[in-house]
Write a protein that holds these residues in place. Structure first.
Motif, short mmCIF file in Angstrom:
data_model
loop_
_atom_site.label_atom_id
_atom_site.label_comp_id
_atom_site.label_asym_id
_atom_site.label_seq_id
_atom_site.Cartn_x
_atom_site.Cartn_y
_atom_site.Cartn_z
N GLY A 261 0.79 -1.22 0.00
CA GLY A 261 0.00 0.00 0.00
C GLY A 261 0.82 1.28 0.00
N ARG A 262 2.05 1.18 -0.44
CA ARG A 262 2.94 2.34 -0.49
C ARG A 262 3.37 2.61 -1.93
NH1 ARG A 262 6.43 -0.05 4.30
NH2 ARG A 262 5.01 0.45 5.99
N SER A 263 3.49 3.86 -2.24
CA SER A 263 4.03 4.20 -3.55
C SER A 263 5.21 5.14 -3.36
CB SER A 263 2.97 4.83 -4.44
OG SER A 263 2.58 6.07 -3.90
N VAL A 264 6.16 5.07 -4.26
CA VAL A 264 7.38 5.85 -4.17
C VAL A 264 7.62 6.51 -5.52
CG1 VAL A 264 9.87 5.73 -3.81
CG2 VAL A 264 8.36 4.24 -2.49
N ARG A 265 8.13 7.72 -5.47
CA ARG A 265 8.54 8.39 -6.70
C ARG A 265 10.02 8.70 -6.58
NH1 ARG A 265 6.03 14.06 -8.32
NH2 ARG A 265 6.25 14.21 -6.10
N VAL A 266 10.76 8.40 -7.60
CA VAL A 266 12.19 8.68 -7.64
C VAL A 266 12.41 9.87 -8.56
CG1 VAL A 266 14.47 7.82 -8.27
CG2 VAL A 266 12.80 6.27 -7.22
N VAL A 267 13.12 10.86 -8.04
CA VAL A 267 13.47 12.04 -8.83
C VAL A 267 14.98 12.04 -8.99
CG1 VAL A 267 13.45 14.55 -8.93
CG2 VAL A 267 11.50 13.34 -7.95
N ASN A 268 15.44 11.95 -10.21
CA ASN A 268 16.87 11.97 -10.48
C ASN A 268 17.32 13.42 -10.60
OD1 ASN A 268 19.48 11.68 -11.30
ND2 ASN A 268 19.01 10.58 -13.19
N ALA A 269 17.94 13.90 -9.53
CA ALA A 269 18.46 15.27 -9.53
C ALA A 269 19.86 15.22 -10.13
CB ALA A 269 18.48 15.82 -8.11
N ARG A 270 19.94 15.34 -11.41
CA ARG A 270 21.23 15.19 -12.11
C ARG A 270 22.24 16.25 -11.69
NH1 ARG A 270 20.04 15.11 -18.25
NH2 ARG A 270 22.27 15.36 -18.20
N PHE A 271 21.75 17.41 -11.31
CA PHE A 271 22.65 18.49 -10.94
C PHE A 271 22.23 19.05 -9.58
CE2 PHE A 271 22.03 18.55 -15.55
CZ PHE A 271 23.33 18.25 -15.96
N ILE A 272 23.22 19.35 -8.75
CA ILE A 272 22.92 19.97 -7.46
C ILE A 272 22.50 21.42 -7.69
CG2 ILE A 272 23.92 20.74 -5.29
CD1 ILE A 272 25.61 18.21 -5.30
N LYS A 273 23.19 22.08 -8.59
CA LYS A 273 22.88 23.47 -8.91
C LYS A 273 22.74 23.60 -10.41
CE LYS A 273 25.19 25.58 -5.00
NZ LYS A 273 26.21 26.51 -4.59
N PRO A 274 21.83 24.36 -10.87
CA PRO A 274 20.78 25.03 -10.11
C PRO A 274 19.66 24.06 -9.78
CG PRO A 274 20.49 25.53 -12.42
CD PRO A 274 21.74 24.68 -12.31
N ILE A 275 19.01 24.30 -8.64
CA ILE A 275 17.84 23.49 -8.26
C ILE A 275 16.69 23.86 -9.18
CG2 ILE A 275 16.08 23.24 -6.46
CD1 ILE A 275 18.23 23.47 -4.41
N ASP A 276 15.95 22.86 -9.60
CA ASP A 276 14.75 23.09 -10.40
C ASP A 276 13.67 23.59 -9.43
OD1 ASP A 276 12.35 22.92 -11.82
OD2 ASP A 276 12.98 21.13 -12.92
N LYS A 277 13.56 24.90 -9.31
CA LYS A 277 12.68 25.51 -8.31
C LYS A 277 11.22 25.14 -8.51
CE LYS A 277 15.78 29.28 -7.31
NZ LYS A 277 15.99 30.71 -7.21
N LYS A 278 10.76 25.11 -9.74
CA LYS A 278 9.36 24.76 -9.99
C LYS A 278 9.07 23.34 -9.54
CE LYS A 278 5.53 24.35 -13.14
NZ LYS A 278 4.87 23.49 -12.23
N MET A 279 9.94 22.42 -9.92
CA MET A 279 9.75 21.03 -9.52
C MET A 279 9.78 20.89 -8.01
SD MET A 279 11.98 17.60 -10.35
CE MET A 279 13.36 18.19 -9.39
N MET A 280 10.73 21.55 -7.35
CA MET A 280 10.84 21.45 -5.90
C MET A 280 9.62 22.06 -5.21
SD MET A 280 13.18 19.51 -4.98
CE MET A 280 12.65 19.75 -3.30
N LYS A 281 9.10 23.16 -5.72
CA LYS A 281 7.89 23.74 -5.14
C LYS A 281 6.73 22.77 -5.25
CE LYS A 281 8.96 28.61 -5.86
NZ LYS A 281 8.59 29.85 -6.53
N ASP A 282 6.61 22.11 -6.41
CA ASP A 282 5.55 21.12 -6.61
C ASP A 282 5.70 19.95 -5.63
OD1 ASP A 282 4.55 22.65 -8.68
OD2 ASP A 282 5.40 21.40 -10.26
N ILE A 283 6.91 19.44 -5.50
CA ILE A 283 7.17 18.31 -4.61
C ILE A 283 6.90 18.70 -3.15
CG2 ILE A 283 8.97 16.80 -3.68
CD1 ILE A 283 10.16 16.74 -6.54
N LEU A 284 7.42 19.85 -2.74
CA LEU A 284 7.21 20.30 -1.37
C LEU A 284 5.73 20.55 -1.09
CD1 LEU A 284 10.24 22.71 -0.99
CD2 LEU A 284 9.92 20.55 0.24
N GLY A 285 5.02 21.02 -2.09
CA GLY A 285 3.60 21.30 -1.94
C GLY A 285 2.76 20.06 -1.68
N GLU A 286 3.26 18.91 -2.07
CA GLU A 286 2.53 17.66 -1.84
C GLU A 286 2.54 17.26 -0.38
OE1 GLU A 286 4.06 14.67 -4.46
OE2 GLU A 286 3.71 15.89 -6.23
N GLY A 287 3.53 17.75 0.37
CA GLY A 287 3.61 17.44 1.79
C GLY A 287 4.03 16.02 2.11
#
Length: 70
Positions: free
Chosen positions: A4-30
């Motif tokens: 009953g668990r699901s996982v999403r893997v995000v391959n952050a190929r680069f430390i900088k610059p952070i993909d701000k839009k993607m991170m806002k979306d991910i953080l918004g999910e809580g």
């Protein structure tokens, strides 16, 4: 999924610059976030995610880091 668990893997190929839009979306999910480092934790990718979350005023999303202690 059988448990009953699901996982999403995000391959952050680069430390900088952070993909701000993607991170806002991910953080918004809580949902919990786990960063995995190949190197030292301090000053690494996980630290930059924690800093970004703080800058965005996101305090409700659990963020944990795995890596090598300094």
């Amino acid at each position: 999924q059988k448990e009953g668990r699901s996982v999403r893997v995000v391959n952050a190929r680069f430390i900088k610059p952070i993909d701000k839009k993607m991170m806002k979306d991910i953080l918004g999910e809580g949902l919990p976030i786990l960063t995995i480092e190949e190197a030292v934790l301090e000053g690494g990718f996980g630290s930059s995610i924690l800093e970004f979350a703080q800058e965005q005023g996101v305090y409700h999303t659990p963020i944990d880091r795995m890596g090598i202690p300094d």
